[in-house]
Design a protein around this motif. Sequence first.
Motif, short mmCIF file in Angstrom:
data_model
loop_
_atom_site.label_atom_id
_atom_site.label_comp_id
_atom_site.label_asym_id
_atom_site.label_seq_id
_atom_site.Cartn_x
_atom_site.Cartn_y
_atom_site.Cartn_z
N LEU A 53 0.83 -1.20 0.00
CA LEU A 53 0.00 0.00 0.00
C LEU A 53 0.87 1.25 0.00
CD1 LEU A 53 -2.75 -1.11 2.53
CD2 LEU A 53 -3.18 -0.35 0.18
N LYS A 54 1.94 1.23 0.79
CA LYS A 54 2.84 2.37 0.85
C LYS A 54 3.41 2.70 -0.53
CE LYS A 54 7.10 1.64 1.70
NZ LYS A 54 8.42 1.29 2.31
N LEU A 55 3.83 1.67 -1.24
CA LEU A 55 4.48 1.87 -2.53
C LEU A 55 3.50 2.21 -3.65
CD1 LEU A 55 7.04 -1.09 -2.38
CD2 LEU A 55 7.58 1.35 -2.26
N GLU A 56 2.28 1.66 -3.59
CA GLU A 56 1.37 1.76 -4.73
C GLU A 56 0.17 2.67 -4.50
OE1 GLU A 56 0.36 -2.18 -6.05
OE2 GLU A 56 2.43 -2.90 -5.92
N ASP A 57 -0.07 3.07 -3.26
CA ASP A 57 -1.28 3.86 -3.00
C ASP A 57 -1.04 5.09 -2.14
OD1 ASP A 57 -4.32 4.12 -2.93
OD2 ASP A 57 -3.84 3.99 -0.79
N PHE A 58 -0.35 4.95 -1.02
CA PHE A 58 -0.29 6.02 -0.04
C PHE A 58 0.28 7.32 -0.60
CE2 PHE A 58 -0.06 2.97 3.86
CZ PHE A 58 -1.39 2.64 3.66
N GLY A 59 1.26 7.24 -1.49
CA GLY A 59 1.89 8.44 -2.00
C GLY A 59 1.00 9.30 -2.87
N LYS A 60 -0.06 8.69 -3.44
CA LYS A 60 -0.97 9.44 -4.32
C LYS A 60 -2.39 9.50 -3.78
CE LYS A 60 -1.54 5.20 -7.04
NZ LYS A 60 -1.26 4.54 -8.32
N ASN A 61 -2.62 8.90 -2.64
CA ASN A 61 -3.94 8.91 -2.02
C ASN A 61 -4.07 10.18 -1.19
OD1 ASN A 61 -6.14 8.49 -0.17
ND2 ASN A 61 -6.02 6.29 -0.60
N GLU A 62 -4.83 11.14 -1.67
CA GLU A 62 -4.88 12.45 -1.02
C GLU A 62 -5.44 12.37 0.40
OE1 GLU A 62 -4.42 16.15 0.15
OE2 GLU A 62 -3.47 15.19 -1.58
N GLU A 151 8.49 6.13 3.13
CA GLU A 151 7.10 6.30 3.54
C GLU A 151 6.51 7.45 2.71
OE1 GLU A 151 6.53 5.06 8.01
OE2 GLU A 151 8.37 6.26 7.84
N LEU A 152 5.99 7.07 1.56
CA LEU A 152 5.63 8.04 0.53
C LEU A 152 4.47 8.95 0.92
CD1 LEU A 152 6.05 5.78 -2.63
CD2 LEU A 152 7.70 7.34 -1.59
N GLN A 153 3.70 8.56 1.94
CA GLN A 153 2.60 9.43 2.39
C GLN A 153 3.12 10.74 2.98
OE1 GLN A 153 3.47 6.52 3.72
NE2 GLN A 153 3.03 6.34 5.91
N TYR A 154 4.40 10.77 3.38
CA TYR A 154 4.98 11.99 3.96
C TYR A 154 5.75 12.81 2.92
CZ TYR A 154 4.17 9.62 8.45
OH TYR A 154 3.60 8.96 9.51
N ARG A 155 5.98 12.25 1.74
CA ARG A 155 6.79 12.95 0.74
C ARG A 155 6.05 14.19 0.23
NH1 ARG A 155 9.80 10.15 -4.51
NH2 ARG A 155 11.15 11.92 -4.96
#
Length: 296
Positions: A53-62, A151-155
Motif C-alpha cells: 500500500l505504501k508503494l502503490e497507493d499512499f503516496g498518491k492517495n490524497e 514512507e511516501l505518504q509523507y513525501r
Amino acid sequence: MKKKRISKTTKAFYIALSYVSPRLNTQLLFLKKFGRLPNLKNPQTLNEKLLKLKLEDFGKNELVRQCADKFRVRQYVKDCGLGHCLNELLAVYDSAEQIDWDSLPESFAMKWNFGCGYNLICPSKDALEVPAAKKMLEKWGREPFWAYFSELQYRGVHKKIIVEEYIGSEGGTPPKDYKFYCFNGNAYCVMVCVGREEGWPRFYFFDREFRLMRINRDSVNAPKDFSLPKPLGISEAFQIADRLSQGFPFVRVDLYLTQRGVRFGEMTFTPAAALDNKRLPKTDLLFGSLIKSSVK
C-alpha cells in the motif's frame, strides 16, 4: 536496553536509495530486518500488505496524505464530527525562526507535522532552553523523514510546526496513549504501553472488552493472571477510532484518555515503518488477513 543506533553512512545510503527506487529501498530494509525479501506480488502479512500500500497507493492517495499530516488531519477529524476531541491549536509556523516564544503559554506541545518523533513537550516554559529547542527544531525540519523508509505518504508535505495545548500532568508526565489497530473501519484491538517512564516499555494488546490478547511477545511472556484495569472512556475511544478509520484498509489511530475526555493524537498508516518484528509471525498473518484492500 538501548536501541541499536544506525550509522550516518547507512542512513544516508537508504535515504539516497529512496530517491532512486522506493521499492528497492523497501526490499533491502525488509531483507535486513527479516532475512528474506517481502512478498509484494501476493502479500499475506500486515507488514507486507502495508508495504505494498505504501508503494502503490499512499503516496498518491490524497486522503491518506491529509491524515498523515499532523496539521491537515485536524480538518479530517472535524469533518468526522469529532472536533471536540482535538487539542486546542495555539499557533502554526512554517519554520522555527518564526516562533514567537514569548506569546506561548507556560505549557504547550510543539511538533513538526511530517513524520514521528519530532515533538517538543514543554510542561514549564521557565525550564525551557529556547536556543537549544530552536536548534533541535531546525535540525528536525531539515530531515527528509519520508526517505529513510520510503514512507511516501509523507513525501512533499508542506512542513509546518504546530503548537497545541499541553495535556500532561503538571509534573511533566504525558497522558497514557492508546493505539487502536483499525481494519476497514473497525478498531479490532488497542495497544497499551506500560513502563515507558522506567525505561523498560512493554506493549500489550487488548480486545474491545479490554481483555488481554496474547498476540505479541510481551503479552505472551506476561504472567498468567496479568491484567490492567479497564480505563474509563475506553469504549468511547474504540467508537471514535471506528469513525476515524472508515474507508481505510488499515490505520492505527492514537488517542489519549484524559480527565477532560478522549483526545486525538494522530493517525499512522505504517507503524514501525511496516517493518515490525515484535509481532508474532502468526499475528502478522492474522492482522494481514483483516485487511481488505483494492490494491492488487
